[in-house]
Write a protein that holds these residues in place. Structure first.
Motif, PDB file in Angstrom:
ATOM      1  N   ASP A  95       1.029  -0.708  -0.005  1.00 51.50           N
ATOM      2  CA  ASP A  95      -0.315   0.340  -0.119  1.00 51.50           C
ATOM      3  C   ASP A  95       0.869   1.790  -0.141  1.00 51.50           C
ATOM      4  O   ASP A  95       0.464   2.392  -0.342  1.00 51.50           O
ATOM      5  N   LEU A  96       1.601   1.073   0.856  1.00 55.04           N
ATOM      6  CA  LEU A  96       3.104   2.377   1.024  1.00 55.04           C
ATOM      7  C   LEU A  96       3.823   2.961  -0.754  1.00 55.04           C
ATOM      8  O   LEU A  96       3.898   4.018  -0.772  1.00 55.04           O
ATOM      9  N   GLY A  97       3.270   1.566  -1.163  1.00 58.16           N
ATOM     10  CA  GLY A  97       4.679   1.720  -2.834  1.00 58.16           C
ATOM     11  C   GLY A  97       5.729   2.479  -3.276  1.00 58.16           C
ATOM     12  O   GLY A  97       5.922   2.255  -2.439  1.00 58.16           O
ATOM     13  N   ASP A  98       5.781   2.942  -3.981  1.00 58.89           N
ATOM     14  CA  ASP A  98       7.072   4.000  -4.267  1.00 58.89           C
ATOM     15  C   ASP A  98       6.284   5.328  -3.575  1.00 58.89           C
ATOM     16  O   ASP A  98       6.501   6.109  -4.643  1.00 58.89           O
ATOM     17  N   CYS A  99       6.383   5.768  -2.192  1.00 64.44           N
ATOM     18  CA  CYS A  99       5.446   6.332  -1.741  1.00 64.44           C
ATOM     19  C   CYS A  99       6.204   7.665  -1.964  1.00 64.44           C
ATOM     20  O   CYS A  99       7.450   7.900  -1.925  1.00 64.44           O
ATOM     21  N   THR A 100       4.447   8.431  -2.530  1.00 64.40           N
ATOM     22  CA  THR A 100       5.795  10.266  -3.337  1.00 64.40           C
ATOM     23  C   THR A 100       4.696  10.752  -2.135  1.00 64.40           C
ATOM     24  O   THR A 100       4.489  12.171  -2.851  1.00 64.40           O
ATOM     25  N   ARG A 101       3.853  10.495  -0.793  1.00 65.67           N
ATOM     26  CA  ARG A 101       3.015  11.773  -0.197  1.00 65.67           C
ATOM     27  C   ARG A 101       3.717  13.021   0.381  1.00 65.67           C
ATOM     28  O   ARG A 101       3.004  13.195   0.381  1.00 65.67           O
ATOM     29  N   CYS A 102       4.760  12.424   1.236  1.00 67.17           N
ATOM     30  CA  CYS A 102       5.583  13.593   1.637  1.00 67.17           C
ATOM     31  C   CYS A 102       6.741  13.870   0.832  1.00 67.17           C
ATOM     32  O   CYS A 102       7.830  13.290  -0.329  1.00 67.17           O
ATOM     33  N   LYS A 103       7.330  15.196   0.943  1.00 66.95           N
ATOM     34  CA  LYS A 103       8.464  16.078   0.170  1.00 66.95           C
ATOM     35  C   LYS A 103       9.691  15.775   0.861  1.00 66.95           C
ATOM     36  O   LYS A 103      10.702  15.326  -0.346  1.00 66.95           O
ATOM     37  N   LEU A 104       9.722  14.206   1.297  1.00 64.72           N
ATOM     38  CA  LEU A 104      11.222  13.632   1.513  1.00 64.72           C
ATOM     39  C   LEU A 104      11.207  12.510   0.298  1.00 64.72           C
ATOM     40  O   LEU A 104      12.567  12.020   0.327  1.00 64.72           O
ATOM     41  N   HIS A 105      10.537  11.875  -0.404  1.00 67.59           N
ATOM     42  CA  HIS A 105      10.775  11.206  -1.504  1.00 67.59           C
ATOM     43  C   HIS A 105      11.587  11.731  -3.426  1.00 67.59           C
ATOM     44  O   HIS A 105      12.516  11.360  -3.204  1.00 67.59           O
ATOM     45  N   ARG A 106      11.516  13.172  -2.302  1.00 63.05           N
ATOM     46  CA  ARG A 106      12.847  13.880  -3.456  1.00 63.05           C
ATOM     47  C   ARG A 106      13.551  15.086  -2.653  1.00 63.05           C
ATOM     48  O   ARG A 106      14.003  15.587  -3.988  1.00 63.05           O
ATOM     49  N   GLY A 108      16.617  12.848  -1.458  1.00 66.15           N
ATOM     50  CA  GLY A 108      17.675  12.469  -1.774  1.00 66.15           C
ATOM     51  C   GLY A 108      17.544  11.037  -1.409  1.00 66.15           C
ATOM     52  O   GLY A 108      18.635  10.132  -1.079  1.00 66.15           O
ATOM     53  N   ARG A 109      16.671  10.167  -1.488  1.00 64.94           N
ATOM     54  CA  ARG A 109      16.369   9.100  -0.740  1.00 64.94           C
ATOM     55  C   ARG A 109      16.994   8.236  -1.419  1.00 64.94           C
ATOM     56  O   ARG A 109      16.236   8.292  -3.045  1.00 64.94           O
ATOM     57  N   LYS A 110      17.116   6.528  -0.860  1.00 68.10           N
ATOM     58  CA  LYS A 110      17.127   5.943  -1.971  1.00 68.10           C
ATOM     59  C   LYS A 110      16.442   4.714  -2.201  1.00 68.10           C
ATOM     60  O   LYS A 110      15.745   4.383  -2.738  1.00 68.10           O
ATOM     61  N   GLN A 111      15.833   4.588  -1.152  1.00 67.26           N
ATOM     62  CA  GLN A 111      14.530   3.563  -0.460  1.00 67.26           C
ATOM     63  C   GLN A 111      14.389   4.131   0.121  1.00 67.26           C
ATOM     64  O   GLN A 111      14.689   4.956   1.627  1.00 67.26           O
ATOM     65  N   ILE A 112      12.999   3.379   0.360  1.00 60.79           N
ATOM     66  CA  ILE A 112      11.758   3.261   1.726  1.00 60.79           C
ATOM     67  C   ILE A 112      12.283   2.677   2.929  1.00 60.79           C
ATOM     68  O   ILE A 112      13.017   1.513   1.793  1.00 60.79           O
ATOM     69  N   VAL A 113      12.431   2.860   3.893  1.00 58.80           N
ATOM     70  CA  VAL A 113      13.013   2.280   4.313  1.00 58.80           C
ATOM     71  C   VAL A 113      11.907   1.528   5.480  1.00 58.80           C
ATOM     72  O   VAL A 113      11.287   2.822   6.579  1.00 58.80           O
ATOM     73  N   VAL A 168       9.484   6.893  12.402  1.00 57.85           N
ATOM     74  CA  VAL A 168       8.546   7.352  12.868  1.00 57.85           C
ATOM     75  C   VAL A 168       7.807   7.597  10.971  1.00 57.85           C
ATOM     76  O   VAL A 168       7.215   7.672  10.415  1.00 57.85           O
ATOM     77  N   VAL A 169       9.424   8.243  10.627  1.00 56.53           N
ATOM     78  CA  VAL A 169       9.560   8.648   8.817  1.00 56.53           C
ATOM     79  C   VAL A 169      10.207   7.713   8.081  1.00 56.53           C
ATOM     80  O   VAL A 169      11.288   7.300   8.460  1.00 56.53           O
ATOM     81  N   LYS A 170      10.067   7.116   6.901  1.00 58.10           N
ATOM     82  CA  LYS A 170      10.537   6.194   6.528  1.00 58.10           C
ATOM     83  C   LYS A 170      11.654   6.205   5.304  1.00 58.10           C
ATOM     84  O   LYS A 170      12.207   5.843   4.722  1.00 58.10           O
ATOM     85  N   CYS A 171      11.854   7.686   4.772  1.00 58.26           N
ATOM     86  CA  CYS A 171      12.801   8.530   3.862  1.00 58.26           C
ATOM     87  C   CYS A 171      13.940   8.977   4.468  1.00 58.26           C
ATOM     88  O   CYS A 171      13.069   9.692   5.509  1.00 58.26           O
ATOM     89  N   ARG A 172      14.755   8.835   4.401  1.00 57.38           N
ATOM     90  CA  ARG A 172      16.155   9.644   5.287  1.00 57.38           C
ATOM     91  C   ARG A 172      16.006  11.278   4.778  1.00 57.38           C
ATOM     92  O   ARG A 172      15.895  11.815   3.959  1.00 57.38           O
ATOM     93  N   ASP A 185       3.557  13.383   9.811  1.00 58.27           N
ATOM     94  CA  ASP A 185       2.398  13.684   9.851  1.00 58.27           C
ATOM     95  C   ASP A 185       1.538  12.505   8.979  1.00 58.27           C
ATOM     96  O   ASP A 185       0.378  12.056   8.725  1.00 58.27           O
ATOM     97  N   THR A 186       2.498  12.965   8.121  1.00 60.97           N
ATOM     98  CA  THR A 186       1.587  12.160   6.348  1.00 60.97           C
ATOM     99  C   THR A 186       2.559  10.739   6.608  1.00 60.97           C
ATOM    100  O   THR A 186       1.846   9.986   6.336  1.00 60.97           O
ATOM    101  N   CYS A 187       3.903  10.407   6.937  1.00 64.00           N
ATOM    102  CA  CYS A 187       4.019   8.774   7.030  1.00 64.00           C
ATOM    103  C   CYS A 187       3.611   7.815   7.799  1.00 64.00           C
ATOM    104  O   CYS A 187       3.861   6.580   8.387  1.00 64.00           O
ATOM    105  N   SER A 188       3.342   8.894   9.587  1.00 69.15           N
ATOM    106  CA  SER A 188       3.471   7.504  10.525  1.00 69.15           C
ATOM    107  C   SER A 188       1.733   6.936  10.827  1.00 69.15           C
ATOM    108  O   SER A 188       1.692   6.263  10.942  1.00 69.15           O
TER     109      SER A 188
HETATM  110 FE1  SF4 Z   1       6.122   8.781   1.349  1.00 67.57          FE
HETATM  111 FE2  SF4 Z   1       7.126   8.382   4.275  1.00 67.57          FE
HETATM  112 FE3  SF4 Z   1       8.992   8.783   2.706  1.00 67.57          FE
HETATM  113 FE4  SF4 Z   1       6.807  10.661   2.790  1.00 67.57          FE
HETATM  114  S1  SF4 Z   1       8.850   9.666   4.516  1.00 67.57           S
HETATM  115  S2  SF4 Z   1       7.448  10.129   1.136  1.00 67.57           S
HETATM  116  S3  SF4 Z   1       5.179  10.027   3.661  1.00 67.57           S
HETATM  117  S4  SF4 Z   1       7.087   6.849   2.638  1.00 67.57           S
END
Ligand code: SF4
Length: 287
Positions: A95-106, A108-113, A168-172, A185-188
């Protein structure tokens, strides 16, 4: 029968529900109307006909008149009714997928943790967010702070693979900055769903960011530590009435302990409180 007869209004409501689902939110609450006229908001919300105490910021609030319609429109969470926590966690990850829900996705993250460990764990650790090593390896707490966390877990008489570890957040966050409010708030909601699936007996919040996000309390570490909190992730009570929630303890983040090793004794006191509750004994010297 639907209480909203206007098809446009009903379509708008369905769109809003889909929007929240896309954010990982599947549980909806309506505010009990205020009768006193005071400005203070009640922290009691009704959910699916039950009374449930929730931190206000975690809620998707709707008008009472729309509550019945929401129940007809809202789809079940993907993991709803899946009793195997391994399979349920896989569904949440999908359901999380290749998440772009918050700005952390752009940024510099390499992957979702996502999280790692035993889906049946009694004990769960929740940190703040991935660092450089975690981002590179796709697993939480694998750098120097992770080594210290492993030692802390070992000192409790457990192995890393016996607990579950998430953030709490899954991207660096870039430069290891503190995750911002909107990012947390978006990731939790996804973390809440992980907790609701694992159903740990105890959660240890590592550091102030984790503690404040889980508890929705803004207080210094000196006030947050040294006691248990009753913790129930939003939506879990209505989906599994047999689970009565977890005890939540707060201790220092291992990265902080690396910077200020004098606080290790205080952190050990927090872990001993958890050990006592779970009936854990420190390992014998030979182990
Ligand atoms: Fe998505 Fe969470 Fe990564 Fe933000 S931190 S892009 S909500 S997985």
């Amino acid at each position: 029968m639907s209480t909203i007869q206007n098809p446009d209004l009903r379509r708008a409501l369905a769109d809003r529900v889909r929007y929240y689902n896309e954010l990982g939110i599947y549980d909806f609450y309506y505010r009990v109307p205020q009768v006193t006229g005071t400005a203070a908001a009640s922290d009691l919300d009704s959910t699916h006909g039950h009374q449930e105490k929730m931190p206000a910021k975690k809620l998707a609030t709707i008008a009472e008149s729309a509550a019945q319609d929401i129940l007809e429109i809202v789809p079940p969470k993907p993991e709803q009714g899946v009793s195997d926590p391994t399979a349920a966690l896989r569904l949440i990850r999908e359901d999380l997928g290749d998440c772009t829900r918050c700005k952390l996705h752009r940024q510099g993250r390499k992957q979702i943790v996502f999280g790692v460990g035993n889906p049946h764990a009694d004990l769960m650790f929740v940190g703040e967010g991935p660092g450089a090593d975690e981002d590179a390896q796709g697993e939480p707490f694998v750098g120097r702070a992770g080594q210290l966390l492993n030692n802390m877990i070992k000192a409790m008489g457990l192995h890393r693979k016996e607990v579950y570890i998430a953030n709490v957040v899954k991207c660096r966050p870039p430069g290891n900055r503190t995750p911002e409010r909107d990012e947390c708030d978006t990731c939790s909601p996804f973390l809440m769903r992980q907790i609701a699936v694992i159903k740990p007996k105890v959660i240890v919040a590592l550091g102030a960011v984790s503690a404040k996000n889980l508890l929705a309390i803004n207080a210094p570490m000196s006030e947050l530590r040294g006691r248990f909190y009753d913790f129930m992730p939003s939506g879990a009570r209505s989906s599994d009435p047999s689970w009565h929630g977890a005890k939540l303890a707060v201790t220092y983040h291992p990265a902080f302990l690396l910077r200020d090793p004098r606080q290790k004794g205080e952190s050990w006191k927090d872990l001993q409180m958890v050990m006592k509750y779970l009936g854990l004994k420190p390992p014998q010297k030979s182990e």
